[in-house]
Enzyme design. Structure first.
Site, mmCIF file in Angstrom:
data_model
loop_
_atom_site.group_PDB
_atom_site.id
_atom_site.type_symbol
_atom_site.label_atom_id
_atom_site.label_comp_id
_atom_site.label_asym_id
_atom_site.label_seq_id
_atom_site.Cartn_x
_atom_site.Cartn_y
_atom_site.Cartn_z
ATOM 1 N N TYR A 37 0.802 -1.222 0.000
ATOM 2 C CA TYR A 37 0.000 0.000 0.000
ATOM 3 C C TYR A 37 0.837 1.274 0.000
ATOM 4 O O TYR A 37 0.285 2.375 -0.074
ATOM 5 C CB TYR A 37 -0.914 0.015 1.225
ATOM 6 C CG TYR A 37 -1.876 -1.151 1.284
ATOM 7 C CD1 TYR A 37 -3.019 -1.174 0.504
ATOM 8 C CD2 TYR A 37 -1.626 -2.240 2.117
ATOM 9 C CE1 TYR A 37 -3.901 -2.235 0.546
ATOM 10 C CE2 TYR A 37 -2.510 -3.316 2.170
ATOM 11 C CZ TYR A 37 -3.639 -3.303 1.384
ATOM 12 O OH TYR A 37 -4.501 -4.361 1.432
ATOM 13 N N HIS A 42 -4.727 5.894 -1.711
ATOM 14 C CA HIS A 42 -5.467 5.738 -0.455
ATOM 15 C C HIS A 42 -4.599 6.060 0.761
ATOM 16 O O HIS A 42 -5.110 6.248 1.859
ATOM 17 C CB HIS A 42 -5.987 4.305 -0.358
ATOM 18 C CG HIS A 42 -7.304 4.171 0.355
ATOM 19 N ND1 HIS A 42 -8.261 5.164 0.401
ATOM 20 C CD2 HIS A 42 -7.834 3.115 1.043
ATOM 21 C CE1 HIS A 42 -9.313 4.745 1.074
ATOM 22 N NE2 HIS A 42 -9.078 3.510 1.484
ATOM 23 N N TYR A 86 -5.157 -0.857 9.804
ATOM 24 C CA TYR A 86 -5.730 -0.849 8.470
ATOM 25 C C TYR A 86 -6.910 0.124 8.446
ATOM 26 O O TYR A 86 -7.510 0.440 9.467
ATOM 27 C CB TYR A 86 -6.126 -2.241 7.986
ATOM 28 C CG TYR A 86 -4.916 -3.091 7.655
ATOM 29 C CD1 TYR A 86 -4.224 -2.906 6.463
ATOM 30 C CD2 TYR A 86 -4.454 -4.049 8.559
ATOM 31 C CE1 TYR A 86 -3.100 -3.667 6.166
ATOM 32 C CE2 TYR A 86 -3.329 -4.810 8.263
ATOM 33 C CZ TYR A 86 -2.657 -4.606 7.071
ATOM 34 O OH TYR A 86 -1.539 -5.334 6.787
ATOM 35 N N ASN A 88 -10.047 0.329 7.561
ATOM 36 C CA ASN A 88 -11.420 0.105 8.020
ATOM 37 C C ASN A 88 -11.578 0.097 9.534
ATOM 38 O O ASN A 88 -12.702 0.128 10.042
ATOM 39 C CB ASN A 88 -11.953 -1.218 7.456
ATOM 40 C CG ASN A 88 -12.148 -1.151 5.951
ATOM 41 O OD1 ASN A 88 -11.824 -0.148 5.311
ATOM 42 N ND2 ASN A 88 -12.671 -2.216 5.381
ATOM 43 N N ASP A 113 -7.784 10.778 1.933
ATOM 44 C CA ASP A 113 -7.957 10.950 0.492
ATOM 45 C C ASP A 113 -9.428 11.195 0.183
ATOM 46 O O ASP A 113 -10.304 10.856 0.974
ATOM 47 C CB ASP A 113 -7.465 9.702 -0.252
ATOM 48 C CG ASP A 113 -8.230 8.449 0.170
ATOM 49 O OD1 ASP A 113 -8.164 8.091 1.366
ATOM 50 O OD2 ASP A 113 -8.905 7.833 -0.680
ATOM 51 N N ASN A 134 -14.195 4.667 4.250
ATOM 52 C CA ASN A 134 -14.279 3.673 5.328
ATOM 53 C C ASN A 134 -13.485 4.062 6.564
ATOM 54 O O ASN A 134 -13.867 3.722 7.685
ATOM 55 C CB ASN A 134 -13.817 2.309 4.821
ATOM 56 C CG ASN A 134 -14.812 1.683 3.869
ATOM 57 O OD1 ASN A 134 -16.012 1.944 3.955
ATOM 58 N ND2 ASN A 134 -14.335 0.871 2.947
#
Length: 209
Positions: A37, A42, A86, A88, A113, A134
């Site tokens: 990532y 994101h 993470y 979420n 973002d 999220n």
């Protein structure tokens, strides 16, 4: 103790009055941990707080629920957080560190973002909806309120139908990368304005810029 925490979290006071000296702020950049990532669209929240820390010579340490660094800004302490939960589950990290550092809700700023904004466009708001994000949804759920400031960094929406996830988790284009450093610097300036002069000053001087 719980009463004090809930009073702190759920009674924000966003004003034009510049914060007093020696106040603590919690600045949270949203993203996902791991090499897969790194530097994706994101993860722009991570990139912004990384830049802020680098400018101040601050180093992130791996702590509970996230990577944490501290910096000084004209008498203020800025606690920088990159959640390791993470995206979420970002709310778990925000709630923990807000309580741990005794951060008033009006001294919390989330950097995320935003697909709805053109690339590099900044938008500060003192509160509001999550816009389908999220990470923000998790924070609102864990805090029990959406009355916290957020700095949205536009990533655009140049993707074909059905490819939103690939776009969000993809790398910036070569053209975007040429502009990225300047836009991240502008975002760090907005954060410093938020801490030094308040949310309304920061909005007036950085929104849409």
């Amino acid at each position: 103790m719980l009463k004090k925490i809930f009073t702190r979290l759920f009674h924000p006071q966003h004003t034009d009055t510049p914060p007093q000296d020696t106040m603590n702020f919690l600045i949270v950049g949203l993203g996902n941990i791991g090499d897969d990532y790194r530097n994706t669209r994101h993860n722009i929240g991570f990139c912004v707080v990384d830049a802020l820390a680098a400018e101040a010579g601050a180093t992130f340490e791996d702590k509970r629920y996230g990577f944490v660094a501290e910096m000084r800004l004209r008498g203020h302490k800025l606690i920088l957080l990159k959640p390791s939960t993470y995206m979420n589950l970002s709310g778990n990290a925000v709630r923990y560190w807000a309580n741990q550092k005794k951060i008033d809700l009006d001294r919390l700023l989330i950097v995320s973002d935003d697909l709805a904004l053109p690339f590099g466009t900044l938008r500060l708001k003192p509160s509001g909806s999550e816009g389908g994000h999220n990470g923000l949804k998790s924070i609102t759920q864990c805090l029990g309120t959406n009355q916290y400031a957020r700095l949205r960094f536009g990533i655009g929406n140049e993707f074909s139908r059905g490819h939103q996830i690939d776009f969000v988790l993809g790398q910036f284009s070569a053209e975007e990368n040429n502009l990225l450093k300047e836009r991240i610097t502008k975002a760090t300036e907005a954060i410093k304005a938020f801490a030094l002069s308040g949310i309304n000053f920061a909005m007036n001087n950085f929104n849409g810029k």
